[in-house]
Design a protein around this motif. Structure first.
Motif, PDB file in Angstrom:
ATOM      1  N   GLU A 200      -3.467   7.660  47.177  1.00  0.00           N
ATOM      2  CA  GLU A 200      -3.318   6.912  45.929  1.00  0.00           C
ATOM      3  C   GLU A 200      -2.983   5.452  46.211  1.00  0.00           C
ATOM      4  O   GLU A 200      -3.539   4.547  45.599  1.00  0.00           O
ATOM      5  N   GLY A 201      -2.085   5.220  47.177  1.00  0.00           N
ATOM      6  CA  GLY A 201      -1.714   3.850  47.517  1.00  0.00           C
ATOM      7  C   GLY A 201      -2.869   3.068  48.108  1.00  0.00           C
ATOM      8  O   GLY A 201      -3.116   1.914  47.744  1.00  0.00           O
ATOM      9  N   LEU A 202      -3.600   3.705  49.018  1.00  0.00           N
ATOM     10  CA  LEU A 202      -4.682   3.002  49.706  1.00  0.00           C
ATOM     11  C   LEU A 202      -5.932   2.861  48.849  1.00  0.00           C
ATOM     12  O   LEU A 202      -6.894   2.210  49.256  1.00  0.00           O
ATOM     13  N   ASN A 203      -5.928   3.455  47.654  1.00  0.00           N
ATOM     14  CA  ASN A 203      -7.041   3.235  46.726  1.00  0.00           C
ATOM     15  C   ASN A 203      -7.101   1.786  46.266  1.00  0.00           C
ATOM     16  O   ASN A 203      -8.154   1.287  45.866  1.00  0.00           O
ATOM     17  N   PHE A 204      -5.940   1.101  46.299  1.00  0.00           N
ATOM     18  CA  PHE A 204      -5.928  -0.301  45.876  1.00  0.00           C
ATOM     19  C   PHE A 204      -5.216  -1.198  46.881  1.00  0.00           C
ATOM     20  O   PHE A 204      -5.559  -2.367  47.021  1.00  0.00           O
ATOM     21  N   ALA A 205      -4.209  -0.662  47.590  1.00  0.00           N
ATOM     22  CA  ALA A 205      -3.444  -1.477  48.533  1.00  0.00           C
ATOM     23  C   ALA A 205      -4.162  -1.569  49.875  1.00  0.00           C
ATOM     24  O   ALA A 205      -5.124  -0.839  50.142  1.00  0.00           O
ATOM     25  N   ASP A 206      -3.685  -2.468  50.733  1.00  0.00           N
ATOM     26  CA  ASP A 206      -4.335  -2.710  52.013  1.00  0.00           C
ATOM     27  C   ASP A 206      -3.674  -1.969  53.166  1.00  0.00           C
ATOM     28  O   ASP A 206      -4.279  -1.774  54.212  1.00  0.00           O
TER      29      ASP A 206
ATOM     30  N   ILE B 107       1.052  -4.494  50.894  1.00  0.00           N
ATOM     31  CA  ILE B 107       1.549  -3.418  51.751  1.00  0.00           C
ATOM     32  C   ILE B 107       2.474  -2.546  50.915  1.00  0.00           C
ATOM     33  O   ILE B 107       3.445  -3.037  50.338  1.00  0.00           O
ATOM     34  N   MET B 108       2.170  -1.268  50.818  1.00  0.00           N
ATOM     35  CA  MET B 108       3.034  -0.337  50.108  1.00  0.00           C
ATOM     36  C   MET B 108       4.091   0.209  51.063  1.00  0.00           C
ATOM     37  O   MET B 108       3.787   0.516  52.226  1.00  0.00           O
ATOM     38  N   LEU B 109       5.326   0.349  50.582  1.00  0.00           N
ATOM     39  CA  LEU B 109       6.414   0.971  51.330  1.00  0.00           C
ATOM     40  C   LEU B 109       6.845   2.221  50.577  1.00  0.00           C
ATOM     41  O   LEU B 109       7.016   2.184  49.360  1.00  0.00           O
ATOM     42  N   SER B 110       7.040   3.333  51.294  1.00  0.00           N
ATOM     43  CA  SER B 110       7.445   4.545  50.596  1.00  0.00           C
ATOM     44  C   SER B 110       8.043   5.571  51.552  1.00  0.00           C
ATOM     45  O   SER B 110       7.624   5.673  52.711  1.00  0.00           O
ATOM     46  N   ALA B 111       9.010   6.329  51.040  1.00  0.00           N
ATOM     47  CA  ALA B 111       9.532   7.475  51.780  1.00  0.00           C
ATOM     48  C   ALA B 111       8.620   8.683  51.611  1.00  0.00           C
ATOM     49  O   ALA B 111       8.783   9.692  52.289  1.00  0.00           O
ATOM     50  N   ARG B 112       7.661   8.578  50.695  1.00  0.00           N
ATOM     51  CA  ARG B 112       6.711   9.666  50.485  1.00  0.00           C
ATOM     52  C   ARG B 112       5.703   9.692  51.633  1.00  0.00           C
ATOM     53  O   ARG B 112       5.035   8.690  51.892  1.00  0.00           O
ATOM     54  N   THR B 113       5.582  10.827  52.281  1.00  0.00           N
ATOM     55  CA  THR B 113       4.685  10.925  53.436  1.00  0.00           C
ATOM     56  C   THR B 113       3.468  11.799  53.149  1.00  0.00           C
ATOM     57  O   THR B 113       2.637  11.997  54.024  1.00  0.00           O
ATOM     58  N   GLY B 114       3.392  12.330  51.928  1.00  0.00           N
ATOM     59  CA  GLY B 114       2.277  13.209  51.587  1.00  0.00           C
ATOM     60  C   GLY B 114       0.947  12.480  51.595  1.00  0.00           C
ATOM     61  O   GLY B 114       0.865  11.293  51.281  1.00  0.00           O
ATOM     62  N   VAL B 115      -0.097  13.210  51.976  1.00  0.00           N
ATOM     63  CA  VAL B 115      -1.432  12.618  52.053  1.00  0.00           C
ATOM     64  C   VAL B 115      -1.873  12.095  50.695  1.00  0.00           C
ATOM     65  O   VAL B 115      -2.462  11.014  50.584  1.00  0.00           O
ATOM     66  N   GLU B 116      -1.547  12.839  49.625  1.00  0.00           N
ATOM     67  CA  GLU B 116      -1.999  12.421  48.291  1.00  0.00           C
ATOM     68  C   GLU B 116      -1.367  11.088  47.878  1.00  0.00           C
ATOM     69  O   GLU B 116      -2.010  10.259  47.217  1.00  0.00           O
ATOM     70  N   ASP B 117      -0.116  10.851  48.301  1.00  0.00           N
ATOM     71  CA  ASP B 117       0.528   9.581  47.981  1.00  0.00           C
ATOM     72  C   ASP B 117      -0.121   8.435  48.749  1.00  0.00           C
ATOM     73  O   ASP B 117      -0.341   7.350  48.216  1.00  0.00           O
TER      74      ASP B 117
ATOM     75  N   GLU C 264       7.533  -3.335  63.213  1.00  0.00           N
ATOM     76  CA  GLU C 264       6.303  -2.726  62.707  1.00  0.00           C
ATOM     77  C   GLU C 264       5.865  -3.413  61.418  1.00  0.00           C
ATOM     78  O   GLU C 264       4.683  -3.759  61.253  1.00  0.00           O
ATOM     79  N   LEU C 265       6.804  -3.614  60.496  1.00  0.00           N
ATOM     80  CA  LEU C 265       6.452  -4.277  59.240  1.00  0.00           C
ATOM     81  C   LEU C 265       5.944  -5.682  59.497  1.00  0.00           C
ATOM     82  O   LEU C 265       4.923  -6.100  58.924  1.00  0.00           O
ATOM     83  N   ALA C 266       6.626  -6.417  60.375  1.00  0.00           N
ATOM     84  CA  ALA C 266       6.208  -7.794  60.679  1.00  0.00           C
ATOM     85  C   ALA C 266       4.804  -7.816  61.278  1.00  0.00           C
ATOM     86  O   ALA C 266       3.990  -8.690  60.950  1.00  0.00           O
ATOM     87  N   ALA C 267       4.519  -6.850  62.158  1.00  0.00           N
ATOM     88  CA  ALA C 267       3.197  -6.807  62.795  1.00  0.00           C
ATOM     89  C   ALA C 267       2.109  -6.496  61.767  1.00  0.00           C
ATOM     90  O   ALA C 267       1.021  -7.095  61.792  1.00  0.00           O
ATOM     91  N   ARG C 268       2.400  -5.595  60.845  1.00  0.00           N
ATOM     92  CA  ARG C 268       1.409  -5.245  59.824  1.00  0.00           C
ATOM     93  C   ARG C 268       1.149  -6.422  58.878  1.00  0.00           C
ATOM     94  O   ARG C 268       0.016  -6.627  58.420  1.00  0.00           O
ATOM     95  N   ILE C 269       2.190  -7.174  58.578  1.00  0.00           N
ATOM     96  CA  ILE C 269       2.018  -8.374  57.760  1.00  0.00           C
ATOM     97  C   ILE C 269       1.093  -9.363  58.455  1.00  0.00           C
ATOM     98  O   ILE C 269       0.167  -9.923  57.849  1.00  0.00           O
ATOM     99  N   GLU C 270       1.321  -9.582  59.756  1.00  0.00           N
ATOM    100  CA  GLU C 270       0.496 -10.528  60.509  1.00  0.00           C
ATOM    101  C   GLU C 270      -0.965 -10.085  60.550  1.00  0.00           C
ATOM    102  O   GLU C 270      -1.875 -10.906  60.416  1.00  0.00           O
ATOM    103  N   VAL C 271      -1.189  -8.788  60.721  1.00  0.00           N
ATOM    104  CA  VAL C 271      -2.562  -8.274  60.756  1.00  0.00           C
ATOM    105  C   VAL C 271      -3.263  -8.546  59.427  1.00  0.00           C
ATOM    106  O   VAL C 271      -4.419  -9.008  59.393  1.00  0.00           O
ATOM    107  N   LEU C 272      -2.573  -8.257  58.327  1.00  0.00           N
ATOM    108  CA  LEU C 272      -3.175  -8.474  57.007  1.00  0.00           C
ATOM    109  C   LEU C 272      -3.459  -9.946  56.755  1.00  0.00           C
ATOM    110  O   LEU C 272      -4.509 -10.309  56.223  1.00  0.00           O
ATOM    111  N   LEU C 273      -2.520 -10.808  57.130  1.00  0.00           N
ATOM    112  CA  LEU C 273      -2.711 -12.243  56.909  1.00  0.00           C
ATOM    113  C   LEU C 273      -3.909 -12.752  57.695  1.00  0.00           C
ATOM    114  O   LEU C 273      -4.710 -13.540  57.185  1.00  0.00           O
ATOM    115  N   ARG C 274      -4.053 -12.288  58.932  1.00  0.00           N
ATOM    116  CA  ARG C 274      -5.213 -12.713  59.745  1.00  0.00           C
ATOM    117  C   ARG C 274      -6.506 -12.206  59.132  1.00  0.00           C
ATOM    118  O   ARG C 274      -7.511 -12.914  59.098  1.00  0.00           O
TER     119      ARG C 274
END
Length: 222
Positions: A88-94, A75-85, A105-115
């Motif tokens: 780039e992150g989702l090219n490899f991250a989940d 899971i990538m965390l960033s203050a960058r909200t631009g589409v290009e960022d 929100e973070l806890a829920a996203r972690i649970e989704v990925l783990l499942r």
């Protein structure tokens, strides 16, 4: 609960995220840079990775992690909200979470990925081998015994499994496992493949798992 690798250099954010995830029952390793991250990736279930880090940025760190362990969710965390960022992150991250975020929100996203990854975590049957892909335990069904691989054999076989049914050249294998450019005439790869075959093949002299594709390289196929 899960074992998490958390990479964040901002002390204030890192402290409350660490506290929140720990209180939810997770075991968290917190690093303030990407240095040394590769030492933990075999021991965790997911990575939470900030983009802005000292030294190597989070994108570079994440790509290295995925190269070493493709089935480790990030899971990538960033203050960058631009589409290009985000792209780039989702090219490899989940997943990509923008700051500020609520801890729920973070806890829920972690649970989704783990499942998601637990569902995809199959037991792979490869001829007489039963392979538990999460920790790459290999059981010889003929003998019922576990096959023990050395570190390099482990990484070599794991690289083949991550590229099932693909013909891999010597250059691809050497760069993927050793992280260095292959020099023609170097026998290191050939020796390690021979030792790997001696452990996993029924007849190492006539291998059917790690196949030699004449003039091209090697292949492991289902």
């Amino acid at each position: 609960m899960a074992r998490l690798l958390y990479i964040e250099d901002e002390t204030d954010i890192g402290t409350w995220v660490l506290k929140d995830l720990t209180e939810r029952g997770h075991n968290v390793i917190w690093l303030k840079s990407g240095e040394g991250a590769e030492n933990h990736i075999l021991d965790v279930d997911a990575v939470i990775l900030d983009v802005m880090l000292p030294g190597l940025d989070g994108f570079s760190v994440g790509k290295r992690i995925k190269k070493e362990k493709a089935d480790l969710p990030i899971i990538m965390l960033s203050a960058r909200t631009g589409v290009e960022d985000k792209v780039e992150g989702l090219n490899f991250a989940d997943d990509y979470v923008t700051k500020p975020f609520h801890p729920d929100e973070l806890a829920a996203r972690i649970e989704v990925l783990l499942r998601r990854y637990q569902k995809n975590e199959d037991v792979l049957q490869l001829q007489h081998l039963t392979i538990y892909t999460k920790d790459l335990r290999i059981i010889n069904q003929d003998s019922g015994k576990e096959i023990q691989l050395t570190g390099k054999q482990y990484h070599l076989f794991n690289f083949f499994l991550r590229h099932l049914n693909q013909i891999l050249t010597k250059e691809q294998l050497y760069e993927g496992v050793w992280g260095e450019r292959f020099i023609e005439g170097d026998k290191t790869l050939m020796v390690h493949i021979r030792y790997l075959r001696e452990k996993i093949e029924k007849n190492p002299g006539k291998p059917t798992i790690v196949e030699t594709i004449r003039g091209l390289g090697y292949r492991v196929k289902l």
